[in-house]
Design a protein around this motif. Structure first.
Motif, PDB file in Angstrom:
ATOM      1  N   GLY A 128       1.762   3.843  -5.586  1.00 21.35           N
ATOM      2  CA  GLY A 128       1.526   4.780  -5.422  1.00 21.35           C
ATOM      3  C   GLY A 128       2.563   5.714  -5.042  1.00 21.35           C
ATOM      4  N   VAL A 129       2.429   7.103  -5.277  1.00 16.28           N
ATOM      5  CA  VAL A 129       3.602   7.986  -5.303  1.00 16.28           C
ATOM      6  C   VAL A 129       3.211   8.952  -4.237  1.00 16.28           C
ATOM      7  N   LEU A 130       4.002   9.262  -3.192  1.00 19.40           N
ATOM      8  CA  LEU A 130       3.945  10.316  -2.059  1.00 19.40           C
ATOM      9  C   LEU A 130       4.943  11.461  -2.466  1.00 19.40           C
ATOM     10  N   ASP A 131       4.443  12.604  -2.027  1.00 16.27           N
ATOM     11  CA  ASP A 131       5.110  13.812  -2.280  1.00 16.27           C
ATOM     12  C   ASP A 131       4.771  14.481  -0.768  1.00 16.27           C
ATOM     13  N   ALA A 132       6.018  14.973  -0.100  1.00 17.33           N
ATOM     14  CA  ALA A 132       6.087  15.658   0.994  1.00 17.33           C
ATOM     15  C   ALA A 132       4.977  14.693   2.154  1.00 17.33           C
ATOM     16  N   GLY A 133       4.831  13.474   2.257  1.00 17.40           N
ATOM     17  CA  GLY A 133       3.866  12.506   2.963  1.00 17.40           C
ATOM     18  C   GLY A 133       2.450  12.466   2.419  1.00 17.40           C
ATOM     19  N   GLU A 134       2.253  13.164   1.309  1.00 24.69           N
ATOM     20  CA  GLU A 134       0.836  13.114   0.832  1.00 24.69           C
ATOM     21  C   GLU A 134       0.643  12.302  -0.420  1.00 24.69           C
ATOM     22  N   ALA A 135      -0.134  11.590  -0.490  1.00 27.30           N
ATOM     23  CA  ALA A 135      -0.338  10.662  -1.935  1.00 27.30           C
ATOM     24  C   ALA A 135      -0.719  11.436  -2.932  1.00 27.30           C
ATOM     25  N   VAL A 136       0.033  11.461  -3.901  1.00 27.47           N
ATOM     26  CA  VAL A 136      -0.222  12.358  -5.130  1.00 27.47           C
ATOM     27  C   VAL A 136      -0.692  11.644  -6.499  1.00 27.47           C
ATOM     28  N   GLU A 137      -0.411  10.336  -6.415  1.00 29.33           N
ATOM     29  CA  GLU A 137      -0.691   9.433  -7.725  1.00 29.33           C
ATOM     30  C   GLU A 137      -0.911   7.995  -7.200  1.00 29.33           C
ATOM     31  N   GLU A 138      -1.718   7.285  -7.616  1.00 29.44           N
ATOM     32  CA  GLU A 138      -1.844   5.935  -7.333  1.00 29.44           C
ATOM     33  C   GLU A 138      -2.722   5.160  -8.434  1.00 29.44           C
ATOM     34  N   GLY A 139      -2.261   3.897  -8.608  1.00 29.67           N
ATOM     35  CA  GLY A 139      -2.929   3.281  -9.709  1.00 29.67           C
ATOM     36  C   GLY A 139      -2.112   1.967 -10.304  1.00 29.67           C
ATOM     37  N   PRO A 140      -2.736   1.358 -11.390  1.00 29.94           N
ATOM     38  CA  PRO A 140      -1.770   0.080 -11.803  1.00 29.94           C
ATOM     39  C   PRO A 140      -0.540   0.521 -12.264  1.00 29.94           C
ATOM     40  N   ARG A 141       0.360  -0.489 -11.990  1.00 32.21           N
ATOM     41  CA  ARG A 141       2.010   0.021 -12.166  1.00 32.21           C
ATOM     42  C   ARG A 141       2.378   0.232 -13.584  1.00 32.21           C
ATOM     43  N   GLU A 142       1.680  -0.372 -14.466  1.00 28.52           N
ATOM     44  CA  GLU A 142       1.944   0.121 -15.919  1.00 28.52           C
ATOM     45  C   GLU A 142       1.687   1.457 -16.237  1.00 28.52           C
ATOM     46  N   GLN A 143       0.425   1.806 -15.717  1.00 28.28           N
ATOM     47  CA  GLN A 143      -0.109   3.183 -16.107  1.00 28.28           C
ATOM     48  C   GLN A 143       0.819   4.191 -15.300  1.00 28.28           C
ATOM     49  N   ILE A 144       1.160   4.080 -14.117  1.00 25.57           N
ATOM     50  CA  ILE A 144       1.996   5.076 -13.375  1.00 25.57           C
ATOM     51  C   ILE A 144       3.466   5.036 -13.903  1.00 25.57           C
ATOM     52  N   LEU A 145       3.990   3.889 -14.227  1.00 27.80           N
ATOM     53  CA  LEU A 145       5.430   3.953 -14.685  1.00 27.80           C
ATOM     54  C   LEU A 145       5.545   4.358 -16.196  1.00 27.80           C
ATOM     55  N   THR A 146       4.547   4.291 -16.986  1.00 23.14           N
ATOM     56  CA  THR A 146       4.766   4.597 -18.443  1.00 23.14           C
ATOM     57  C   THR A 146       3.765   6.065 -18.644  1.00 23.14           C
TER      58      THR A 146
END
Length: 69
Positions: free
Chosen positions: A28-46
């Motif tokens: 999951g990725v947070l921006d200014a304390g808010e979740a902006v993206e979340e998912g399977p590792r490969e999807q998020i990282l690629t």
């Protein structure tokens, strides 16, 4: 944020270094304390969709080349 879970335990790792997310199954990725993206590792990282994820990955030695123009 990266989590590693087993049948009896779950570990949540909070970091700016996405190279450490390798053992995670979901990211999951947070921006200014808010979740902006979340998912399977490969999807998020690629195939990141949010500019904050792209920015974090741009600093990664392992994943950065995949998102650099």
């Amino acid at each position: 944020m990266a989590a590693v879970c087993s049948a009896v335990m779950c570990v949540v790792l909070i970091t700016h270094d996405l190279d450490t997310a390798v053992p995670a199954t979901r990211v999951g990725v947070l921006d200014a304390g808010e979740a902006v993206e979340e998912g399977p590792r490969e999807q998020i990282l690629t195939a990141p969709r949010h500019p904050s994820t792209v920015s974090l990955l741009g600093t990664s030695r392992r994943w950065g080349a995949a998102v650099r123009p």
